[in-house]
Design a protein around this motif. Structure first.
Motif, PDB file in Angstrom:
ATOM      1  N   HIS A 309       1.187  -1.212   0.103  1.00 18.84           N
ATOM      2  CA  HIS A 309       0.394   0.108   0.222  1.00 18.84           C
ATOM      3  C   HIS A 309       1.156   1.402  -0.073  1.00 18.84           C
ATOM      4  CE1 HIS A 309      -3.959  -1.794   0.982  1.00 18.84           C
ATOM      5  NE2 HIS A 309      -3.761  -1.815   0.030  1.00 18.84           N
ATOM      6  N   GLU A 350      -8.539  14.234  -1.201  1.00 14.49           N
ATOM      7  CA  GLU A 350      -6.951  13.798  -0.700  1.00 14.49           C
ATOM      8  C   GLU A 350      -7.132  13.275   0.344  1.00 14.49           C
ATOM      9  OE1 GLU A 350      -5.042  17.276  -0.907  1.00 14.49           O
ATOM     10  OE2 GLU A 350      -3.433  16.526  -0.609  1.00 14.49           O
ATOM     11  N   PRO A 351      -6.897  11.942   0.977  1.00 14.74           N
ATOM     12  CA  PRO A 351      -6.103  10.817   0.701  1.00 14.74           C
ATOM     13  C   PRO A 351      -6.889  10.107  -0.595  1.00 14.74           C
ATOM     14  CG  PRO A 351      -5.925  10.021   2.504  1.00 14.74           C
ATOM     15  CD  PRO A 351      -6.665  11.980   2.678  1.00 14.74           C
ATOM     16  N   ARG A 354      -9.625   4.220  -1.773  1.00 13.64           N
ATOM     17  CA  ARG A 354      -9.602   3.057  -1.630  1.00 13.64           C
ATOM     18  C   ARG A 354     -10.196   2.014  -0.770  1.00 13.64           C
ATOM     19  NH1 ARG A 354      -4.837   2.587   0.674  1.00 13.64           N
ATOM     20  NH2 ARG A 354      -5.614   1.223   2.032  1.00 13.64           N
ATOM     21  N   GLU A 356     -12.142  -1.874  -1.964  1.00 13.68           N
ATOM     22  CA  GLU A 356     -11.178  -3.208  -2.821  1.00 13.68           C
ATOM     23  C   GLU A 356     -12.450  -3.463  -3.617  1.00 13.68           C
ATOM     24  OE1 GLU A 356     -11.386  -5.809   0.734  1.00 13.68           O
ATOM     25  OE2 GLU A 356      -9.519  -4.900   1.515  1.00 13.68           O
ATOM     26  N   THR A 358     -14.250  -6.709  -4.040  1.00 10.12           N
ATOM     27  CA  THR A 358     -15.694  -7.516  -3.893  1.00 10.12           C
ATOM     28  C   THR A 358     -16.357  -6.276  -3.374  1.00 10.12           C
ATOM     29  OG1 THR A 358     -13.755  -7.219  -0.938  1.00 10.12           O
ATOM     30  CG2 THR A 358     -14.395  -9.679  -2.880  1.00 10.12           C
ATOM     31  N   GLU A 359     -15.586  -4.825  -2.707  1.00 11.18           N
ATOM     32  CA  GLU A 359     -16.841  -4.312  -2.809  1.00 11.18           C
ATOM     33  C   GLU A 359     -17.075  -3.348  -3.931  1.00 11.18           C
ATOM     34  OE1 GLU A 359     -14.366  -1.708  -0.012  1.00 11.18           O
ATOM     35  OE2 GLU A 359     -16.287  -1.152   0.366  1.00 11.18           O
ATOM     36  N   ALA A 362     -19.726  -6.283  -4.975  1.00 16.38           N
ATOM     37  CA  ALA A 362     -21.091  -6.532  -4.460  1.00 16.38           C
ATOM     38  C   ALA A 362     -22.046  -4.612  -4.675  1.00 16.38           C
ATOM     39  CB  ALA A 362     -21.025  -6.198  -2.794  1.00 16.38           C
ATOM     40  N   LYS A 392     -21.331   8.482  -3.575  1.00 16.33           N
ATOM     41  CA  LYS A 392     -21.908   7.843  -2.669  1.00 16.33           C
ATOM     42  C   LYS A 392     -20.692   8.788  -2.209  1.00 16.33           C
ATOM     43  CE  LYS A 392     -21.569   4.980   0.977  1.00 16.33           C
ATOM     44  NZ  LYS A 392     -21.623   3.507   1.651  1.00 16.33           N
ATOM     45  N   TYR A 393     -18.871   8.296  -3.119  1.00 14.38           N
ATOM     46  CA  TYR A 393     -18.586   9.323  -2.955  1.00 14.38           C
ATOM     47  C   TYR A 393     -17.603  10.839  -3.053  1.00 14.38           C
ATOM     48  CZ  TYR A 393     -17.328   4.816  -0.296  1.00 14.38           C
ATOM     49  OH  TYR A 393     -17.940   3.930   0.664  1.00 14.38           O
TER      50      TYR A 393
ATOM     51  N   LEU B 118     -23.671  -7.550   1.961  1.00 18.23           N
ATOM     52  CA  LEU B 118     -23.898  -8.237   0.458  1.00 18.23           C
ATOM     53  C   LEU B 118     -22.091  -8.193   0.070  1.00 18.23           C
ATOM     54  CD1 LEU B 118     -25.694  -5.857  -1.673  1.00 18.23           C
ATOM     55  CD2 LEU B 118     -26.536  -8.486  -1.320  1.00 18.23           C
ATOM     56  N   GLY B 119     -21.301  -8.486   1.108  1.00 20.61           N
ATOM     57  CA  GLY B 119     -20.343  -8.202   0.837  1.00 20.61           C
ATOM     58  C   GLY B 119     -19.438  -6.757   0.752  1.00 20.61           C
ATOM     59  N   ALA B 120     -19.759  -5.833   0.773  1.00 24.89           N
ATOM     60  CA  ALA B 120     -18.583  -4.605   0.713  1.00 24.89           C
ATOM     61  C   ALA B 120     -19.276  -4.084   2.326  1.00 24.89           C
ATOM     62  CB  ALA B 120     -19.980  -3.816  -0.455  1.00 24.89           C
ATOM     63  N   LEU B 121     -17.786  -3.379   2.826  1.00 28.15           N
ATOM     64  CA  LEU B 121     -17.766  -2.780   3.824  1.00 28.15           C
ATOM     65  C   LEU B 121     -18.835  -1.514   4.200  1.00 28.15           C
ATOM     66  CD1 LEU B 121     -16.239  -2.062   6.218  1.00 28.15           C
ATOM     67  CD2 LEU B 121     -14.882  -0.149   5.158  1.00 28.15           C
ATOM     68  N   ASP B 123     -20.289   1.305   5.227  1.00 26.87           N
ATOM     69  CA  ASP B 123     -19.451   2.460   4.709  1.00 26.87           C
ATOM     70  C   ASP B 123     -20.302   3.408   4.800  1.00 26.87           C
ATOM     71  OD1 ASP B 123     -16.357   3.476   2.941  1.00 26.87           O
ATOM     72  OD2 ASP B 123     -17.435   3.803   5.142  1.00 26.87           O
ATOM     73  N   VAL B 125     -20.330   7.202   4.290  1.00 32.37           N
ATOM     74  CA  VAL B 125     -19.945   8.666   4.471  1.00 32.37           C
ATOM     75  C   VAL B 125     -20.605   9.728   4.764  1.00 32.37           C
ATOM     76  CG1 VAL B 125     -19.299  10.296   2.149  1.00 32.37           C
ATOM     77  CG2 VAL B 125     -19.580   7.421   2.251  1.00 32.37           C
ATOM     78  N   VAL B 154     -10.386   9.515   6.671  1.00 34.78           N
ATOM     79  CA  VAL B 154     -10.926  10.737   6.361  1.00 34.78           C
ATOM     80  C   VAL B 154      -9.769  11.802   5.082  1.00 34.78           C
ATOM     81  CG1 VAL B 154     -10.412  13.653   7.596  1.00 34.78           C
ATOM     82  CG2 VAL B 154     -10.674  11.519   9.197  1.00 34.78           C
ATOM     83  N   HIS B 155     -10.919  12.986   4.553  1.00 39.21           N
ATOM     84  CA  HIS B 155     -10.593  12.508   3.323  1.00 39.21           C
ATOM     85  C   HIS B 155     -10.736  14.084   2.564  1.00 39.21           C
ATOM     86  CE1 HIS B 155     -10.273   8.902   1.108  1.00 39.21           C
ATOM     87  NE2 HIS B 155     -11.014   8.232   2.109  1.00 39.21           N
ATOM     88  N   ARG B 174      -4.764   6.206  12.771  1.00 36.97           N
ATOM     89  CA  ARG B 174      -5.189   5.215  11.506  1.00 36.97           C
ATOM     90  C   ARG B 174      -4.600   4.133  12.274  1.00 36.97           C
ATOM     91  NH1 ARG B 174      -2.735   5.279   5.370  1.00 36.97           N
ATOM     92  NH2 ARG B 174      -2.389   3.249   5.224  1.00 36.97           N
ATOM     93  N   SER B 178      -5.653  -1.073   8.296  1.00 36.30           N
ATOM     94  CA  SER B 178      -6.460  -0.195   8.009  1.00 36.30           C
ATOM     95  C   SER B 178      -6.242  -0.679   6.171  1.00 36.30           C
ATOM     96  CB  SER B 178      -6.416   0.878   8.400  1.00 36.30           C
ATOM     97  OG  SER B 178      -4.850   1.600   7.618  1.00 36.30           O
ATOM     98  N   TYR B 179      -5.345  -1.327   5.617  1.00 32.95           N
ATOM     99  CA  TYR B 179      -5.608  -1.902   4.574  1.00 32.95           C
ATOM    100  C   TYR B 179      -5.997  -2.879   4.340  1.00 32.95           C
ATOM    101  CZ  TYR B 179      -3.175  -5.710   6.909  1.00 32.95           C
ATOM    102  OH  TYR B 179      -2.876  -7.273   7.740  1.00 32.95           O
ATOM    103  N   ALA B 180      -6.660  -3.497   4.877  1.00 30.43           N
ATOM    104  CA  ALA B 180      -7.463  -5.159   4.837  1.00 30.43           C
ATOM    105  C   ALA B 180      -9.398  -4.344   5.292  1.00 30.43           C
ATOM    106  CB  ALA B 180      -7.503  -5.986   5.482  1.00 30.43           C
ATOM    107  N   ARG B 181      -9.765  -3.690   4.513  1.00 33.07           N
ATOM    108  CA  ARG B 181     -10.751  -2.929   4.031  1.00 33.07           C
ATOM    109  C   ARG B 181     -11.817  -4.082   5.184  1.00 33.07           C
ATOM    110  NH1 ARG B 181     -12.503   1.765   2.283  1.00 33.07           N
ATOM    111  NH2 ARG B 181     -14.506   1.531   1.713  1.00 33.07           N
ATOM    112  N   HIS B 182     -12.850  -5.491   4.448  1.00 35.50           N
ATOM    113  CA  HIS B 182     -13.713  -6.371   5.261  1.00 35.50           C
ATOM    114  C   HIS B 182     -13.155  -6.812   6.346  1.00 35.50           C
ATOM    115  CE1 HIS B 182      -9.282  -8.351   3.538  1.00 35.50           C
ATOM    116  NE2 HIS B 182      -9.987  -9.630   3.595  1.00 35.50           N
TER     117      HIS B 182
END
Lengths: 515, 323
Positions: A309, A350-351, A354, A356, A358-359, A362, A392-393, B118-121, B123, B125, B154-155, B174, B178-182
């Motif tokens: 990453h 920014e940042p 990202r 996945e 699978t997301e 879905a 969404k984003y 459904l498999g997605a995090l 989220d 927003v 945070v973005h 952080r 956090s690299y593995a969202r699932h």
């Protein structure tokens, strides 16, 4: 030797070559000098007016009012109205209105001469800058106009142009509505020299230059080294199907499909972070809007410390800097392109966001698209990410991480936690994939196994595998096309127009210079 | 000529008496004439006492039925028209036992609340304007983190040029994974964007965006614990939340002073705003009081309540941002 002249105090007379004080002119006989309606122009253009200052059209602003200036520009249009003649003089993206009227400064013949100058001819004009009360909407310099005193033709164009510049710049919809002409792709490509003069084309290629420049600057600031990889190579790197063959002395060689193998060799040779900007050749016999046979590739490769990453973060940060640079420094060009190809301003986070893989699947399923877990997203939906991420984003740029292993090349590192997926990623802009990358396998043993699994002849890639046998750092990277980075921020949909002289399966680039 | 001769089995002629009627019944009429006098009396119109008793019982039952029907109709009328006394008595028998702890009890299963995964995090927003950081949501975020595995990011959106560093780190450091969202149950994505009002998006297909800090706070709070089931308490909580966001945060000085006075009187009766339990009302009012800067000039009960809120420890992210 005198030429036929026209006696009028306001029109330049070349009565004698010696008047011209051009050392070469004396050597030219009639056939080298064109007489255009009695206004003579020396073809070698060596008028010894070295101290004449030519003002640029973009600098013609009200603070130059009432000054007498010289400028060189093209005649964009000329229109005679009774005793006056209006010209629009153009220099790249900027144009200004100029007029000459019968009076004590100009004669009737001069006005007639000005009206008859062919479009696209290059002229030198001496004129007084005057402020106007009413803004001239059709020109880029709206507050001033030129009152011409002298006009010379430096280089004449043929009277009939293959295409008209206003038509080439007109947005497609508008042309159909008002019954005016627009120029289609093939005509534009056949007459590229004229088509590239349009304001839109000028802006597009300036933006392209800006993208490459921002790419280089950002990476060099991050400590990357620029490398140039060979383009004539002995073995096809990405798989043998889409490669051009060239004859190489007694054998044959291939044009490089990507600098992949050489980038990785540089990493194994301790360059730590490299990038290269260079041509990439793909013999794809397809005709989608994305396919070009030759394009400029932007490729990055870097060694990372603990997690791939870090590579993604570095690449996305570079992309965000490119977007910011375009947004802050190239607004004029973007607005110019938007006149012909309207689009929304480009949005990004920014940042960088990202998600996945699978997301993504879905999200597509939620939207009603049916697909299996390991299907390739790109071929399943035309714009997979725009389904959800832009709404969404609210971002036009995002990364999709952890692709299935089955759809990636053999040198991609599999995911340690789940053997069906890989440490690979794609970056999308407005739903189109612009960059593809991954962590690479840096262990020779694993690489051999994966190559065998993909049934690749190990003999052909022996040198490649050997480069990992003597201590290779973990590394990853990605590659994209500069034209794609350009397209999306400006939404410049005309795909082949993005390359200076594009080649595709149907027609190779044909603007060749005779040897 | 016959084949063989057989002697006759029976005699020549037997006289048979064929009956003329199938069966005999005693004559009913004839019997009655010969029966006892009681039945004779019935014939004359007099009533049998047993039947009388039966009839009496039937009448009695009918009467009772009518009475019951009238009572039920009367009850139906009273039930359909709102009757405050009736509701209170009903609800008081249903209200749960109150607990005086400030921890959040009550299960809140994410699948039932937010829909099947459904498999997605999943989220959440949130688009917020960096000029008005949503303190309530930061507090709720830290509470959510204690309860679920939350991936917070945070973005900064491209519509905003730059954002001060404390806003970038307002959701805490952080997460290691956090690299593995699932691996996470819930996602909390905060985007600093140039929006006129705070906006939350969760499920594009099934939900429209939620606007306003108060409404998003209610959504997030319901992920932690369900609203109090007593409608009176729930309404009180809601009313305090609205008061906080409309009058305390955005109101004039007069309005704010009025709110502080009512806060004071409410807190004189109970330890927390909505009764014995800590609730969303306390979170909202605390953040808005701090935001509006009237913390130092607040009356005594309010000061005491502010101190107890701080002691809980949930409000540290908000305090950090205010500095």
């Amino acid at each position: 030797m005198t030429l036929r002249t026209y006696v009028n105090t306001n029109v330049l007379l070349i009565q004698n070559y010696s008047d011209y004080s051009c050392p070469v002119a004396n050597n030219y006989a009639d056939n080298k000098i064109r007489i255009i309606n009695c206004l003579c122009v020396c073809v070698c253009v060596c008028v010894c007016e070295a101290d004449r200052v030519l003002v640029k059209v973009q600098d013609l602003t009200p603070d130059k009012a009432d000054q007498l200036i010289w400028l060189r520009a093209r005649v964009h249009t000329s229109r005679a109205k009774g005793k006056q003649c209006f010209l629009v003089l153009r220099q790249q993206q900027f144009n200004v209105q100029a007029l000459v009227a019968v009076g004590d400064r100009a004669s009737k013949q001069m006005v007639k001469f000005a009206a008859n100058i062919n479009k696209e001819s290059i002229v030198d004009v001496e004129a007084v800058v005057r402020k106007v009360e009413q803004k001239i909407e059709s020109c880029s310099q709206q507050d001033v106009e030129l009152h011409m005193e002298r006009i010379f033709v430096i280089s004449q164009a043929e009277p009939r142009l293959p295409l008209q510049l206003e038509d080439a710049v007109r947005p497609d919809g508008e042309g159909e509505e008002e019954g005016r002409a627009t120029v289609n792709q093939d005509t534009k490509l056949d007459n590229r020299v004229i088509d590239l003069r349009t304001t839109t084309s000028q802006a597009v290629f300036r933006l392209q230059s800006g993208v490459c420049q921002l790419f280089r600057d950002t990476l060099i600031n991050k400590g990357f080294v620029e490398i140039q990889t060979p383009k004539i190579i002995s073995a096809a790197s990405e798989g043998g199907a889409n490669v051009f063959t060239v004859s190489y002395f007694k054998t044959s060689a291939y044009l490089a499909q990507s600098p992949q193998l050489y980038k990785q060799m540089c990493i194994c040779a301790d360059f730590d972070k490299v990038f290269c900007v260079g041509p990439v050749f793909r013999a794809e016999d397809s005709n989608t809007h994305r396919h070009l046979t030759e394009f400029v590739g932007l490729d990055i490769e870097m060694a990372f410390n603990y997690h791939y990453h870090e590579v993604i973060d570095s690449i996305t940060d570079t992309m965000v800097q490119i977007f910011k640079g375009l947004r802050d420094n190239f607004q004029t060009e973007i607005q110019t392109v938007n006149k012909q190809y309207p689009s929304e301003p480009f949005k990004f986070l920014e940042p960088t966001l990202r998600l996945e893989y699978t997301e993504g699947v879905a999200m597509l399923r939620e939207a009603g698209v049916e697909m299996g877990d390991e299907d390739d997203l790109r071929f399943r939906a035309p714009n997979p990410g725009t389904v959800n991420s832009s709404s969404k984003y609210d971002t036009d740029f995002y990364v999709l991480d952890k692709y299935p292993l089955a759809v990636r090349p053999f040198y991609t590192m599999p995911d340690p936690n789940n053997p069906k997926y890989s440490n690979s990623y794609d970056m999308f802009m407005r739903g189109e994939e612009i960059l593809s990358g991954a962590q690479r396998i840096h262990d020779a043993q694993l690489l051999t196994e994966r190559a065998q699994h993909h049934q690749i002849d190990l003999e052909k890639i022996k040198a490649y595998i050997d480069s990992f046998r003597y201590g290779a750092p973990p590394h990853g990277g990605g590659g994209g096309r500069s034209v794609d980075c350009l397209t999306e921020p400006t939404s410049f949909q005309v795909w082949r127009g993005r390359m200076l002289v594009p080649g595709s399966a149907q027609r190779p680039p044909d603007l060749h210079v005779p040897t | 000529m016959p084949m063989y001769q057989v002697k006759p089995v029976c005699g020549g002629d037997i006289q048979i008496d064929l009956p003329t009627c199938m069966y005999k019944l005693p004559n009913i009429h004839a019997q009655q004439e010969h029966s006892c006098t009681s039945e004779h009396a019935l014939q004359n119109g007099e009533v049998d006492p047993a039947v009388k008793a039966l009839e009496a019982r039937q009448d009695e039952i009918m009467r009772k039925l009518y009475e019951l029907k009238a009572a039920v109709e009367g009850l139906a009328k009273t039930v359909t028209t709102p009757d405050a006394d009736l509701d209170l008595t009903v609800s008081s028998s249903l209200s749960p036992q109150s607990s005086s702890s400030t921890a959040f009890k009550g299960t809140a299963d994410l699948d039932t609340l937010l829909g099947k995964d459904l498999g997605a995090l999943r989220d959440i927003v949130i688009n917020a304007n960096p000029e008005h950081p949503p303190l309530t949501l930061l507090v709720l975020h830290s509470l959510l983190c204690q309860r679920y595995r939350v991936l917070s990011t945070v973005h900064v959106h491209s519509s905003v040029t730059s954002v001060p560093p404390q806003l970038m780190s307002c959701l805490g450091p952080r997460h290691v994974d956090s690299y593995a969202r699932h691996l996470f149950q819930l996602g909390f994505t905060l985007i600093w964007k140039n929006v006129p009002t705070l906006q939350m998006k969760f499920s594009i297909q099934n939900m429209c965006p939620i606007e306003g800090e108060a409404n998003v706070a209610r959504f997030l709070f319901k992920l932690l614990t369900p609203y109090p089931s007593d409608p009176a308490v729930a309404t009180l909580v809601d009313s305090w939340v609205d008061t906080a966001f409309f009058q305390l945060a955005e109101g004039s000085t007069k309005e704010r002073a009025a709110v502080l006075r009512s806060l004071n009187s409410a807190l004189g009766r109970n330890p927390w705003l909505a009764g014995p339990e800590f609730s969303l009302a306390d979170i909202a009012c605390f953040c808005c009081v701090q935001c509006s800067g009237s913390a130092s000039s607040a009356p005594a009960n309010v000061q005491r309540w502010l101190k107890s809120c701080e002691n809980l420890g949930h409000f540290s992210p908000a305090k950090l941002l205010l500095q």
